[in-house]
Design an enzyme around this catalytic site. Structure first.
Site, mmCIF file in Angstrom:
data_model
loop_
_atom_site.group_PDB
_atom_site.id
_atom_site.type_symbol
_atom_site.label_atom_id
_atom_site.label_comp_id
_atom_site.label_asym_id
_atom_site.label_seq_id
_atom_site.Cartn_x
_atom_site.Cartn_y
_atom_site.Cartn_z
ATOM 1 N N HIS A 89 -18.052 24.901 32.547
ATOM 2 C CA HIS A 89 -16.651 25.188 32.878
ATOM 3 C C HIS A 89 -15.869 25.626 31.650
ATOM 4 C CE1 HIS A 89 -16.506 21.186 31.124
ATOM 5 N NE2 HIS A 89 -15.214 21.375 30.891
ATOM 6 N N ASP A 140 -11.793 24.828 30.560
ATOM 7 C CA ASP A 140 -10.936 23.717 30.945
ATOM 8 C C ASP A 140 -9.728 24.163 31.765
ATOM 9 O OD1 ASP A 140 -12.430 21.758 29.584
ATOM 10 O OD2 ASP A 140 -11.395 22.203 27.693
ATOM 11 N N HIS A 183 -18.268 25.527 28.554
ATOM 12 C CA HIS A 183 -18.995 24.434 27.929
ATOM 13 C C HIS A 183 -19.449 23.438 28.982
ATOM 14 C CE1 HIS A 183 -14.726 23.367 27.991
ATOM 15 N NE2 HIS A 183 -15.065 22.094 27.988
ATOM 16 N N ARG A 229 -8.885 13.703 23.268
ATOM 17 C CA ARG A 229 -8.691 15.149 23.370
ATOM 18 C C ARG A 229 -7.234 15.515 23.585
ATOM 19 N NH1 ARG A 229 -10.922 18.330 28.542
ATOM 20 N NH2 ARG A 229 -9.006 17.474 29.386
HETATM 21 FE FE LIG Z 1 -14.141 20.609 29.221
#
Ligand SMILES: [Fe+2]
Length: 278
Positions: free
Chosen positions: A98, A100, A254, A269
């Site tokens: 995917h 993000d 990723h 994150r």
């Molecule tokens: Fe991701």
């Protein structure tokens, strides 16, 4: 300012040293990191522990920070998501290929992911250049994709039908907390800073082409999704505590490799606001 750059593969990824990312980046240091990100798509920094303030400051160097639309808040800062797996989890965040958060109108331009606690082996992340994926297509295929749009939605990764909340530590909004969101993006987008074209469809969010059914879309979409993951377009990052990866979410897919069962993994994150793809 000159960075130390060690490429991880011919088309994507670089380990970077010679810059302290735990402190606010001066303009020349930021310019060098920014250019390296445009050149290499993902940047890996080792052995530089970041606290939450430093993580947010690093992300804010690139853009304002995104508050994630469907991952349940799980830190005391709404801009920071703790990406976690607990021992016994059978699914994890990001285990399909995917980019993000592409179901929103302006998907994030990038993210900064920082490792705090990682398993002794496994739990790597693989990244794939979508510039390389696009450039490897035939002229005929490139011509066919020009002007084609895909619908991106979050029905497979959030909401009641996703089934995520029973199988992993990271929880997503479901029930009354969630409304499906979908947006249409070009299948081939132009990177707003480099001007290069790249493939922009992914398994988690892109389920059909605009004005077509899923069944009609499936053959070509499946080909594009698999093509974009070919090993020659990728690099693989082994995480250690204190490793930070900055990625450009506009030209890259990723996958978090779900190969660990008994160990905890804790990352933090932030995501940086992006533009409407064109
Ligand atoms: Fe991701």
């Amino acid at each position: 300012m000159n960075l130390g750059i060690t490429q991880l593969s011919p088309v994507i990824g670089a380990e970077v040293n010679g810059v302290d990312i735990t402190k606010p980046l001066e303009n020349d240091a930021f310019a060098a990191v920014h250019q390296a990100l445009l050149d290499h798509i993902i940047l890996v920094f080792r052995d530089q522990p970041l606290d939450d303030d430093a993580l947010m400051a690093l992300g804010r160097r690139f853009s304002t920070l995104v508050i994630h639309p469907f991952i349940m808040p799980n830190t005391d800062r709404p801009e920071i998501v703790a990406i976690m797996r607990d021992p016994g989890d059978t699914t994890i965040v990001g285990e399909d290929w995917h980019s993000d958060t592409t179901h929103i109108a302006t998907p994030p331009m990038g993210a900064v992911l920082h490792a705090i606690d990682v398993p002794p082996r496994g739990g790597d992340t693989i990244f794939a250049s979508q510039y390389a994926a696009y450039e490897a297509l035939s002229d005929g295929m490139k011509k066919m994709l020009a002007g084609l749009n895909a619908v991106h939605d979050d029905t497979h990764v959030a909401g009641p039908k996703s089934g995520k909340n029973n199988t992993r530590a990271n929880k997503v909004r479901d029930g009354a907390n969630w409304r499906p969101t979908s947006n249409v993006h070009p299948v081939v987008r132009t990177h707003p800073e480099t001007g290069r074209k790249c493939l922009f469809v992914n398994r988690s969010y892109s389920h059909r082409f605009e004005n077509m059914t899923e069944a009609e879309s499936e053959p070509l979409l499946s080909f594009l999704l698999e093509h974009g993951n070919r090993p020659e377009f990728t690099c693989r990052v082994r995480w250690t505590p204190g490793t930070t990866v900055i990625w450009d979410n506009r030209c890259m897919k990723h996958i978090a490799v779900n190969d660990v069962t008994e160990h905890r993994r804790v990352m933090r994150r932030v995501q940086m606001t992006g533009d409407k793809p064109f």
